[in-house]
Design a protein around this motif. Structure first.
Motif, mmCIF file in Angstrom:
data_model
loop_
_atom_site.group_PDB
_atom_site.id
_atom_site.type_symbol
_atom_site.label_atom_id
_atom_site.label_comp_id
_atom_site.label_asym_id
_atom_site.label_seq_id
_atom_site.Cartn_x
_atom_site.Cartn_y
_atom_site.Cartn_z
ATOM 1 N N LEU A 186 -21.964 6.581 1.987
ATOM 2 C CA LEU A 186 -20.689 6.959 2.593
ATOM 3 C C LEU A 186 -20.778 7.175 4.186
ATOM 4 O O LEU A 186 -19.941 6.636 4.825
ATOM 5 C CB LEU A 186 -20.145 8.196 2.175
ATOM 6 N N MET A 187 -21.609 7.990 4.602
ATOM 7 C CA MET A 187 -21.994 8.022 6.022
ATOM 8 C C MET A 187 -22.379 7.031 6.995
ATOM 9 O O MET A 187 -22.094 6.914 7.980
ATOM 10 C CB MET A 187 -22.705 9.320 6.205
ATOM 11 N N ALA A 228 -11.055 6.807 -1.242
ATOM 12 C CA ALA A 228 -10.016 6.756 -0.078
ATOM 13 C C ALA A 228 -10.438 6.147 1.139
ATOM 14 O O ALA A 228 -9.649 5.435 1.682
ATOM 15 C CB ALA A 228 -10.143 8.359 0.343
ATOM 16 N N ARG A 229 -11.776 6.127 1.312
ATOM 17 C CA ARG A 229 -12.124 5.310 2.384
ATOM 18 C C ARG A 229 -12.141 3.991 2.386
ATOM 19 O O ARG A 229 -11.877 3.154 3.236
ATOM 20 C CB ARG A 229 -13.705 5.968 2.788
ATOM 21 N N GLY A 231 -9.651 2.535 0.625
ATOM 22 C CA GLY A 231 -8.125 2.318 0.594
ATOM 23 C C GLY A 231 -7.587 2.335 -0.856
ATOM 24 O O GLY A 231 -6.289 2.083 -0.800
ATOM 25 N N LEU A 233 -6.062 4.792 -2.364
ATOM 26 C CA LEU A 233 -5.647 6.255 -2.240
ATOM 27 C C LEU A 233 -5.111 6.876 -3.513
ATOM 28 O O LEU A 233 -5.132 8.147 -3.645
ATOM 29 C CB LEU A 233 -4.557 6.204 -0.964
ATOM 30 N N ALA A 263 -10.533 20.056 2.156
ATOM 31 C CA ALA A 263 -10.570 19.562 3.579
ATOM 32 C C ALA A 263 -10.408 18.029 3.356
ATOM 33 O O ALA A 263 -9.595 17.456 4.013
ATOM 34 C CB ALA A 263 -11.983 19.942 4.328
ATOM 35 N N ASP A 264 -11.299 17.341 2.593
ATOM 36 C CA ASP A 264 -11.289 15.966 2.439
ATOM 37 C C ASP A 264 -10.018 15.564 1.895
ATOM 38 O O ASP A 264 -9.157 14.279 2.180
ATOM 39 C CB ASP A 264 -12.328 15.262 1.360
ATOM 40 N N MET A 267 -7.288 15.346 4.503
ATOM 41 C CA MET A 267 -7.145 13.933 5.041
ATOM 42 C C MET A 267 -6.423 12.828 4.234
ATOM 43 O O MET A 267 -5.792 11.955 4.900
ATOM 44 C CB MET A 267 -8.650 13.707 5.308
ATOM 45 N N LEU A 268 -6.577 12.890 3.204
ATOM 46 C CA LEU A 268 -5.864 11.775 2.224
ATOM 47 C C LEU A 268 -4.303 12.016 2.198
ATOM 48 O O LEU A 268 -3.547 10.949 2.433
ATOM 49 C CB LEU A 268 -6.483 11.954 0.692
ATOM 50 N N ALA A 270 -2.698 13.465 4.564
ATOM 51 C CA ALA A 270 -2.229 13.174 5.734
ATOM 52 C C ALA A 270 -2.044 11.645 6.104
ATOM 53 O O ALA A 270 -0.879 11.303 6.547
ATOM 54 C CB ALA A 270 -3.285 13.609 7.103
ATOM 55 N N ALA A 271 -3.026 10.664 5.474
ATOM 56 C CA ALA A 271 -2.777 9.341 5.536
ATOM 57 C C ALA A 271 -1.837 8.929 4.940
ATOM 58 O O ALA A 271 -1.145 7.896 5.042
ATOM 59 C CB ALA A 271 -4.300 8.741 5.072
ATOM 60 N N ILE A 275 1.923 15.504 5.511
ATOM 61 C CA ILE A 275 1.363 16.132 6.922
ATOM 62 C C ILE A 275 1.545 17.823 6.235
ATOM 63 O O ILE A 275 0.608 18.583 6.635
ATOM 64 C CB ILE A 275 2.250 16.219 8.107
ATOM 65 N N ALA A 278 -1.144 18.463 4.175
ATOM 66 C CA ALA A 278 -2.421 18.182 4.532
ATOM 67 C C ALA A 278 -3.063 19.412 5.399
ATOM 68 O O ALA A 278 -3.844 20.068 5.417
ATOM 69 C CB ALA A 278 -2.308 16.915 5.780
#
Lengths: 313, 80
Positions: A186-187, A228-229, A231, A233, A263-264, A267-268, A270-271, A275, A278
């Motif tokens: 992932l990183m 999520a990364r 797409g 979602l 935290a992760d 972010m999802l 927010a996307a 908000i 998030a």
């Protein structure tokens, strides 16, 4: 009369079972009574005390109670200080004790000292003659994670692969290796392999521990991050929600894995345009991390500044 | 001769500007701005800022642990 060492061993076994059943806090209580039994019977430096301390250190680490985890690990290290290489029991205990402290040091972001501890544990273990692939693999994954969070990706991957070779790819114990491989990919933006590793880790955990265990939930959160990364979602949201609700049921409220998932997931949200959610999730993650890691931990410092800016606007 | 004077001036200026940007603080600011954008749902902007931060950190010594955190921020940034 009951043999106190055997009685302590029985209680530590029970503690482990409680933990596997998701009853972590009860596990700690039982392990504490095991320690009391051997302390009473064997004097302050009996090797069995080191065994109980190691179990308690592991349990506290899994509960994100790092101060206690560190204290028990250090005590086990002191007890096993004078070992002979021929005394297999003592060497094994020392390897475990070093590994426990290494893990706490890593979480606390003290990578230098963590690396030294992991290396000495691995050196000792590799010089031993007993077969114990799972313990070795755990140590390799731990050291690999130190490398991963020092941006030493090649070294991390080499260790993870070595660990996988040791435990084999289909065992319940290889879930931890697949987890680390998924995180690495992932990183490094290798999403296809990352996703398949995360799925493997999840299904191995699910088979071994059931769907409602904290470790299973953690693999769900890992898979969610990968999806999520990429797409996906909606699926990611489902997995995050399920993971977080499991964490809330089986873990103490201030737990590192819960903080990371919040935290992760933030972010999802927010996307997805939510908000407010998030912000709440990010704040919750920050509150937890501040409590368990302190204000000076890099993961907290980074987030504190971000949120200060977010909320003063 | 004249030509070289004319061309070195802006090049030097550019080097000076880049050198100014090559600092731990600037890398940290790009990372933090990235998080800020991400929390507000501006994921593309966040990605650009994280990559900027990583690019700076790649060229600085002793930034490997911070770089890993930024890389993780980037890794959990949703797409779409």
């Amino acid at each position: 009369m009951v043999d106190p060492i055997a009685e302590a061993r029985r209680r530590l076994g029970l503690a482990r079972r409680f933990y596997d059943e998701g009853r972590a806090e009860e596990a700690v209580v039982v392990a504490e009574t095991a320690l009391a039994v051997v302390e009473h019977a064997g004097g302050p430096n009996h090797p069995a005390i080191a065994g109980a301390c190691i179990e308690l250190s592991l349990l506290h680490e899994r509960l994100s109670q790092y101060t206690k985890a560190e204290r028990y690990a250090r005590r086990a290290i002191v007890i096993t200080e004078e070992y002979s290489r021929r005394d297999e029991t003592l060497v094994r205990l020392r390897v475990k004790a070093l590994g426990c402290l290494a893990m706490v040091e890593r979480v606390r972001n003290r990578f230098g000292s963590s690396e030294v501890l992991y290396r000495s544990a691995l050196d000792l273990a590799e010089n031993g003659t007993w077969p114990h692939p799972e313990e070795l693999a755990e140590l390799m994954c731990g050291l690999g994670a130190v490398y991963l969070f020092s941006s030493r990706f090649v070294e991390a991957e080499a260790l993870y692969r070595q660990a996988l070779e040791l435990v084999g790819s289909e065992k319940a114990t290889s879930a931890v290796v697949w987890h680390h491989l998924a995180e690495l990919d992932l990183m490094l933006s290798r999403f296809d392999t990352g996703e398949s590793y995360a799925r493997r880790a999840l299904s191995l955990r699910e088979n071994a521990l059931g769907p409602n265990h904290a470790s299973t939930a953690n693999e769900r959160a890992m898979l969610a991050a990968v999806l999520a990364r990429q797409g996906n979602l909606d699926m990611a949201e489902k997995l995050f929600r399920k993971a977080i609700s499991t964490f809330e049921r089986v873990l103490p409220p201030n737990h590192y894995d819960l903080a990371v998932a919040c935290a992760d997931f933030g972010m999802l949200m927010a996307a997805k345009g939510n908000i407010a959610a998030a912000g709440r999730l990010t704040q919750r993650a920050l509150d937890i991390k501040t409590k368990i890691l302190g204000r000076n931990h890099p993961e907290v410092r980074q987030a504190v500044e971000d949120l200060a800016r977010l909320t003063t606007r | 001769m004249d030509n070289s004077v004319v061309t070195t001036q802006p090049v030097n200026q550019q080097v000076a500007d880049e050198a100014l940007l090559l600092s731990h603080d600037v890398a940290a600011v790009f990372n933090d701005l990235g998080v800020l954008m991400a929390v507000r749902g501006h994921t593309e902007e966040a990605e650009r800022l994280y990559r900027r931060s990583l690019e700076i950190r790649r060229r600085l010594p002793d930034e490997s642990a911070q770089a890993a955190l930024t890389r993780r921020n980037l890794a959990i940034l949703p797409t779409g």
